[in-house]
Scaffold this active site. Sequence first.
Site, PDB file in Angstrom:
ATOM      1  N   MET A  49       0.827  -1.203   0.000  1.00 31.19           N
ATOM      2  CA  MET A  49       0.000   0.000   0.000  1.00 31.19           C
ATOM      3  C   MET A  49       0.865   1.259   0.000  1.00 31.19           C
ATOM      4  SD  MET A  49      -3.276   0.195  -0.151  1.00 31.19           S
ATOM      5  CE  MET A  49      -4.461   1.523  -0.256  1.00 31.19           C
TER       6      MET A  49
ATOM      7  N   ASN B 229     -16.916   1.665   2.623  1.00 31.09           N
ATOM      8  CA  ASN B 229     -16.930   0.440   3.437  1.00 31.09           C
ATOM      9  C   ASN B 229     -18.169   0.352   4.320  1.00 31.09           C
ATOM     10  OD1 ASN B 229     -14.680  -0.980   2.532  1.00 31.09           O
ATOM     11  ND2 ASN B 229     -13.288   0.241   3.786  1.00 31.09           N
TER      12      ASN B 229
ATOM     13  N   SER C 181      -9.062   2.399   6.528  1.00 24.92           N
ATOM     14  CA  SER C 181     -10.212   2.041   5.704  1.00 24.92           C
ATOM     15  C   SER C 181     -11.512   1.988   6.499  1.00 24.92           C
ATOM     16  CB  SER C 181      -9.974   0.695   5.013  1.00 24.92           C
ATOM     17  OG  SER C 181      -9.680  -0.300   5.965  1.00 24.92           O
TER      18      SER C 181
ATOM     19  N   VAL D  31       0.096   2.462   7.997  1.00 28.61           N
ATOM     20  CA  VAL D  31       0.555   1.296   8.761  1.00 28.61           C
ATOM     21  C   VAL D  31      -0.629   0.359   8.998  1.00 28.61           C
ATOM     22  CG1 VAL D  31       2.387   2.664   9.823  1.00 28.61           C
ATOM     23  CG2 VAL D  31       0.209   2.391  11.034  1.00 28.61           C
ATOM     24  N   VAL D  32      -0.390  -0.702   9.737  1.00 32.46           N
ATOM     25  CA  VAL D  32      -1.383  -1.746   9.956  1.00 32.46           C
ATOM     26  C   VAL D  32      -2.686  -1.168  10.529  1.00 32.46           C
ATOM     27  CG1 VAL D  32      -0.499  -2.285  12.270  1.00 32.46           C
ATOM     28  CG2 VAL D  32      -1.734  -4.029  10.979  1.00 32.46           C
TER      29      VAL D  32
ATOM     30  N   ASP E 228       9.722   3.304   6.718  1.00 30.82           N
ATOM     31  CA  ASP E 228       9.284   2.075   7.380  1.00 30.82           C
ATOM     32  C   ASP E 228      10.212   1.826   8.559  1.00 30.82           C
ATOM     33  OD1 ASP E 228       7.223  -0.247   6.201  1.00 30.82           O
ATOM     34  OD2 ASP E 228       8.600  -0.961   7.743  1.00 30.82           O
TER      35      ASP E 228
ATOM     36  N   HIS F 176      -8.243   7.919   2.350  1.00 29.55           N
ATOM     37  CA  HIS F 176      -8.408   6.479   2.134  1.00 29.55           C
ATOM     38  C   HIS F 176      -8.242   6.122   0.662  1.00 29.55           C
ATOM     39  CE1 HIS F 176     -11.280   2.787   2.096  1.00 29.55           C
ATOM     40  NE2 HIS F 176     -10.021   2.415   2.143  1.00 29.55           N
TER      41      HIS F 176
END
Length: 718
Positions: A326, A502, A431, A402-403, A345, A452
């Site tokens: 991403m 979403n 998201s 990030v996650v 990162d 997003h």
Amino acid sequence: MLFSGKALSVQMLDNGIAELKFDLEGESVNKFNRLTVSEFSEALDAIEKAGDIKGLLLTSGKSVFIVGADITEFGGAFSAGPEGIAELMNKNNENINRLEDLPFPTAVAINGYALGGGFEVCLGCDFRVMGDKAKVGLPEVKLGLIPGWGGTVRLPRVVGVDVAAEWIAAGKEQRPDAALTAHAVDAVVPTEQLKDAALKLLTRAIDGELDYKQRRETKKSPIPLNDTEALMAFFTTKAFVGQQAGRNYPSPVNAVTSIEQGYKLNRDEALKIEQQQFIASAQTETAASLVGLFLNDQKVSKVAKGWEKKSDKQIERAAVLGAGIMGGGIAYQSAYKGTPIKMKDINQDGIDLGLKEAGKLLTKLVDRGRMTPAKMAETLNRIEPTLSYDGFSDVDIVVEAVVENPKVKHAVLKEVETKVSEDTVIASNTSTISIDTLSEPLSRPENFLGMHFFNPVHKMPLVEVIRGEKTSETAVARVVAYANKMGKKAIVVRDCPGFLVNRVLFPYFAGFAMLVRDGADFQQVDKVMERWGWPMGPAYLMDVVGIDTGVHAEKVMAEGFPERMGKTFTAASDVMYEAGRYGQKNGKGFYVYEEDKKGRPKKVVAEEVYDLLKPHVAERREFEADEVIERMMVPMATELARCLEEGIVDSPAEADMALVYGIGFPPFRGGIFAWLDSIGLDNFVKMAEKHSDLGELYKPTDGMREMAASGKTYYGDK
């Protein structure tokens, strides 16, 4: 000056040559609106009356030639039925015929875009000279239409039946090299030499060196194909075009039919056939939907440009946190569109993955001839990989990617805020997680919002820009401007779990979960929804999104909207997740995935999935297709209506375009609100009530009921 109007003018040049220049007042491009068509007719009157013209040159006073018809005028004409459509088209057909029949040679200097009616005017000329940066084409099928000003008549007589059918049915813009190879144009020259080159060609025709009358006769006569050649050409072409277009898009086949039925006829008779096919195409639901989407797209772009004008500064330096697929996609898109970006990162493996992703995308462009190796190197040099925050004080925006975990995001966002200037905008690529929730640890929440992107970043046009309760107008304006610069379609929405796309997608998945729970075969559901128009069914879509990602997002949605999105049963996605089947990412989900010859994942039926599901679902049974469609679409429609009524999204147009851009809602249906208008809200309410026992997601909103009772539509003022 022979003629001077608000859309075009005619003046005499040297050597008896007149110049007809298109230059529509108050517009950035030329288009065939009613004013232009009317003045074109008046200009031809003046040209025909002048006795001393030896040749006519068509030019543009703008950076493009003519982009086509004015689509905003279609609605009223199309709703007036066949007579209204014919009235809209007849005048310019007459104009182009008059242009083609002038008693002296004509040439056109094609700069920028000459599309649709713009290219059809060019085809009416005897000679066509194209700038090396220009593009030509007949894209009408993208609106569910066919060329209506002679495109299906003249182009086959100029380039041949096969090439003409291919160009028209595909609706693609053609570059100068392709146009020259096909003999659609006579010469390609640098733009700065365009007018001179066209004048030289025209002078040669005036002097008798070039036989313009023979060219003209070819365009006005039947196509010299014998019956056997015609049968082979049209049978195979229509079969191929029909298969490629699919049953929901009839206009490409209608275009080929127009060529087929008119090839034995002279120009004027063939034009009558074209008009019949144009009228038939214009009266389809597909055309209404695609024209509506075109207008919606213009509205979305206008709103985004409005935001951009409010921006107090340009985004000149960016950064992305979290490399990987991403982050690498975001870095690539920013660099590709000219904005340098740092890609940070916490470990080298992530950096390597992000650079690999960007490099892979750029290599594809080089391999396809769309980018030189030097440009690729230049683009890669705009991506600065880093393991530290060095230089972050100079960036204008940081995109956190990030996650998808609130605790991790909180820690990263809090840290990065201390590394950037007080003026830097920070955007999260979350998201589903509420922007207000993510802003809690920040000392400058006014500079924070959501940005997003959809995966894959380079392909998906949509960017949701999510404004939190404390987000400033300035931050929104800057981020929309950055999205515009990245070539994305930015739609501003307000904060809530899942935001817009979403939040609406997961009720659709909930409908799928309940169908499978009640005994539906997930493969049957996929097939029904694909036939309805979705690019992939819900099971396949879950595999592509990632079942682990979907299960996580579903929990966020259930926490945010427990009365509608909480569930009391084990869903099929839960079963897949517990079995370690995450979809395409690990090669197994509802389907298993094998590589095809091109190295792309190909889905294969996995019988073991039925064994895994068996303890959690009713006995398998066949559902009627209509019931599947209703149970899938009602939750999505009711939730989107709630989003509009709650002010999460500002307009039906933006809502519909978000779903088309973001998740591939079937374009030929025009969007959910357009679909609701087409079936009637009163019918939708009855449809939903049939399934009300399935829960809150199947209950229309009060606003929908009121609109149904009063006969209102979502696009009533369109």
